[in-house]
Design a protein around this motif. Structure first.
Motif, short mmCIF file in Angstrom:
data_model
loop_
_atom_site.label_atom_id
_atom_site.label_comp_id
_atom_site.label_asym_id
_atom_site.label_seq_id
_atom_site.Cartn_x
_atom_site.Cartn_y
_atom_site.Cartn_z
N LEU A 268 0.83 -1.19 0.00
CA LEU A 268 0.00 0.00 0.00
C LEU A 268 0.87 1.25 0.00
N GLY A 269 0.55 2.17 -0.87
CA GLY A 269 1.23 3.45 -0.89
C GLY A 269 0.26 4.55 -0.57
N LYS A 270 0.42 5.68 -1.22
CA LYS A 270 -0.47 6.80 -0.99
C LYS A 270 -1.72 6.67 -1.85
N TYR A 271 -2.83 7.05 -1.29
CA TYR A 271 -4.10 6.99 -2.01
C TYR A 271 -4.05 7.85 -3.27
N ALA A 272 -3.43 9.01 -3.18
CA ALA A 272 -3.39 9.95 -4.30
C ALA A 272 -2.59 9.43 -5.49
N GLU A 273 -1.81 8.38 -5.29
CA GLU A 273 -1.00 7.82 -6.38
C GLU A 273 -1.79 6.90 -7.29
N LYS A 281 2.39 2.92 -12.05
CA LYS A 281 3.60 2.64 -11.28
C LYS A 281 3.35 2.61 -9.77
N ALA A 282 2.14 2.92 -9.34
CA ALA A 282 1.85 2.99 -7.90
C ALA A 282 2.18 1.67 -7.22
N LYS A 283 2.61 1.75 -5.97
CA LYS A 283 3.12 0.59 -5.24
C LYS A 283 2.11 -0.56 -5.17
N GLU A 284 0.83 -0.23 -5.08
CA GLU A 284 -0.16 -1.28 -4.83
C GLU A 284 -0.85 -1.80 -6.08
N VAL A 285 -0.51 -1.26 -7.24
CA VAL A 285 -1.19 -1.68 -8.46
C VAL A 285 -0.73 -3.08 -8.87
N SER A 459 -5.17 3.01 7.66
CA SER A 459 -3.90 3.52 8.16
C SER A 459 -2.91 3.83 7.03
N ARG A 460 -3.36 3.81 5.77
CA ARG A 460 -2.41 4.12 4.69
C ARG A 460 -1.86 5.53 4.88
N ALA A 461 -0.69 5.79 4.31
CA ALA A 461 0.13 6.95 4.65
C ALA A 461 -0.60 8.28 4.59
N ASP A 462 -1.33 8.55 3.52
CA ASP A 462 -1.96 9.86 3.38
C ASP A 462 -3.42 9.85 3.78
N VAL A 463 -3.84 8.83 4.52
CA VAL A 463 -5.22 8.75 5.02
C VAL A 463 -5.22 8.81 6.55
N ASN A 464 -4.67 7.79 7.17
CA ASN A 464 -4.46 7.77 8.63
C ASN A 464 -5.73 8.09 9.41
N MET A 465 -6.78 7.33 9.13
CA MET A 465 -8.03 7.47 9.87
C MET A 465 -8.00 6.64 11.16
#
Length: 563
Positions: A268-273, A281-285, A459-465
């Protein structure tokens, strides 16, 4: 195109060649069997053409995304066919058709029937002969994946479908009945099991393969993803009686995706990616469908009032309400949430601002310096023809750097994410919960609880709920899970199908719009407006078009109920 595309005969191919780091499109021409199967490039091109049908939803239904056929969005233009799904007009006379997927199925069947006849002996002294043969020997497994993928798509929308793995005559094709959905999904799962170990986890590290370094082709992880998603659908009530063992198998399959991703460096990376020029190229694709350089998606969905913007798929207040408050993890209408009705968009789940453009927002798109005015009488609001009926415009999937103005217009690469890791944490959570009937339970073979799987996403990096707490009741967890899935996967083609496979169409048929007005003192008033949409249980599956019904002579080829 229609089911007759599974026939044998002359080939009309849109040939593609493998070039550089992705699948490279070529013009189409007519070629006979000998031409295609006696040349490496033409054989690979034939297979790559089968890839070209991979689905994506940038407006698959007359400009409308599936989001606008459910409670995620409302399409601003009432004349679009997508509104047939919500206004009671969908019928065998008024329906889009997905029977075009029989074209790649027919090509897959043709390839699998004839590839053993391939003769590349004239090339055996070429220096790349060995590498080309390694690639050639893998092609049948790629094709089997693609055939299974297209059958899984057809089942998702139609239930029972005509099924064959043979190349048929026209009479044979038209005599086919409809194979039960569970039987087709069993085939898909079996194919995935049989081809899994014949495909690489990545093409990046290959050294003795002509496809070394390519992206976009089927991998081991994509096979696991297709299997896991199919098993979750097969366990769902839309496709028969729910059983604990079906959910058990779905959970195990989702776990296999998660574990394999960890083993092969997918995380999992950033949601915005997940969207933008380089989203593939996103980490989770796990697998992305390359579409090419375009600006049509932006033209159809940029705000009305932005030059050449055409509004389009407008997020609903129903979707907005699904975004919890970041500080508390509570929905807007829960006690102690921290929601301020005078500042309704502040303090929300960060995914909200990444997905939805709101009144007052600047730099959407990026070159638009003026703040959006979605209130009544505003530059981007009603009563302007085509302006958002919901009070919101879409951001997710769109590339805000795409300029559609008449002077500085450009296009950017777009890629549709077919499978990504985030989905399979949610799929695991659903299957594990349905299997164990608990948010917190674990078993020896499923050591992560449903709640824990959801919290990985939150808990992904740019979400953190805030994490979901332990001890939630079954009803409370299911509501939290459905809400999380709606937020995380918004506009990715899941919500429309989720509602249907859960058989909850009637519960989610209506939407809420936000009507914003400017008062005399310049402040804004926010008024919720509920729109009642039409639901009929026949809508769980698409109708087969009259044109298709008229072609088939088989007694087992019947229309879906209610149409």
């Amino acid at each position: 195109m229609n089911i007759k595309n599974i026939l044998g005969g002359a080939l009309c191919l849109a040939l593609f060649a493998s070039c550089g780091d992705e699948l490279d499109y070529r013009e189409f021409s007519n070629y006979n069997k000998d031409y295609v199967f006696k040349n490496f490039d033409n054989t690979v091109g034939f297979v790559t053409n089968i890839y070209s049908y991979l689905d994506y939803d940038y407006g698959m239904i007359d400009g409308g995304m599936q989001a606008s056929a459910c409670d995620e969005a409302e399409y601003a233009w009432k004349s679009s066919q997508v509104n047939y799904f919500t206004n009671g007009s969908l019928s065998s006379k008024n329906t889009p058709s997905l029977f075009g997927y029989y074209a790649p199925i027919r090509e897959a069947n043709y390839f699998l029937a004839h590839y053993p006849e391939c003769d590349f002996s004239d090339y055996k002294f070429n220096k790349d002969y060995k590498n080309q043969m390694v690639r050639f020997n893998r092609l049948p497994y790629e094709v089997r994946f693609l055939r299974a993928y297209y059958y899984a798509l057809l089942v998702k929308y139609y239930g029972a479908v005509p099924f064959t793995t043979e190349v048929l005559t026209e009479a044979q094709a038209n005599a086919l009945g409809r194979t039960p959905a569970q039987d087709v999904m069993t085939f898909v799962v079996k194919e995935c099991d049989e081809i899994l170990n014949h495909l690489p986890a990545s093409y990046a590290g290959l050294t003795d393969d002509a496809a070394a370094g390519e992206t976009g082709r089927v991998t081991k992880l994509a096979v696991l993803a297709l299997k896991a998603r199919t098993l979750l659908y097969a366990a769902s009530p839309l496709f028969g009686a729910e059983t604990a063992e079906r959910y058990h198998q779905a959970a195990l399959a989702a776990k296999a995706v998660i574990d394999s991703c960890a083993a092969y460096g997918v995380s999992l990376g950033k949601y915005a990616e997940l969207w933008g020029t380089d989203n593939w190229k996103a980490k989770e694709v796990i697998m992305a469908r390359r579409i090419g350089d375009l600006n049509d998606l932006e033209r159809r969905n940029y705000p009305m009032g932005v030059e050449n913007g055409n509004s389009g798929n407008c997020p609903t207040q129903t979707l907005v309400d699904a975004y919890e408050m970041r500080a508390t993890g509570k929905l807007w209408n829960e006690a102690g949430s921290g929601y301020d009705p005078e500042k309704p968009y502040e303090g929300r789940d960060p995914r909200f601002a990444m997905t939805i453009a709101v009144n007052g927002e600047k730099n959407w798109p990026s070159y638009n310096a003026a703040a959006l005015e979605t209130y009544y009488g505003g530059s981007n609001g009603e009563p302007k023809v085509g302006a958002t009926p919901t009070g919101y415009y879409l951001k997710k999937l769109l590339d805000g750097t795409v300029n559609i103005s008449s002077v500085n217009g450009n296009s950017k690469r777009h890629s549709w994410v077919a499978y990504r890791l985030g989905e399979f944490y949610l799929n695991y959570a659903e299957a594990m919960f349905k299997y164990s009937r608990s948010a917190d339970a674990v078993t020896p073979d499923l050591p992560m609880s449903a709640r824990e799987a959801v919290n990985v996403i939150r808990s992904r990096a740019d979400v953190n709920m805030p994490a979901l707490p332990t001890g939630l009741s079954a009803d409370d967890f299911w509501k939290k899970y459905q809400n999380e899935r709606m937020v995380e996967l918004a506009f990715e083609g899941h919500r429309y199908n989720d509602i249907r496979r859960w058989r909850e169409g009637a519960s989610h048929k209506d939407i809420v719009e936000m009507k914003i007005t400017k008062k005399a003192d310049g402040t804004l008033a926010y008024t919720r407006h509920t729109v009642s949409r039409i639901w009929d249980d026949k809508l769980y599956f698409w109708p087969i078009s009259n044109s298709e019904m008229m072609k088939h002579t088989g007694s087992g080829f019947t229309q879906n109920p209610g149409y």
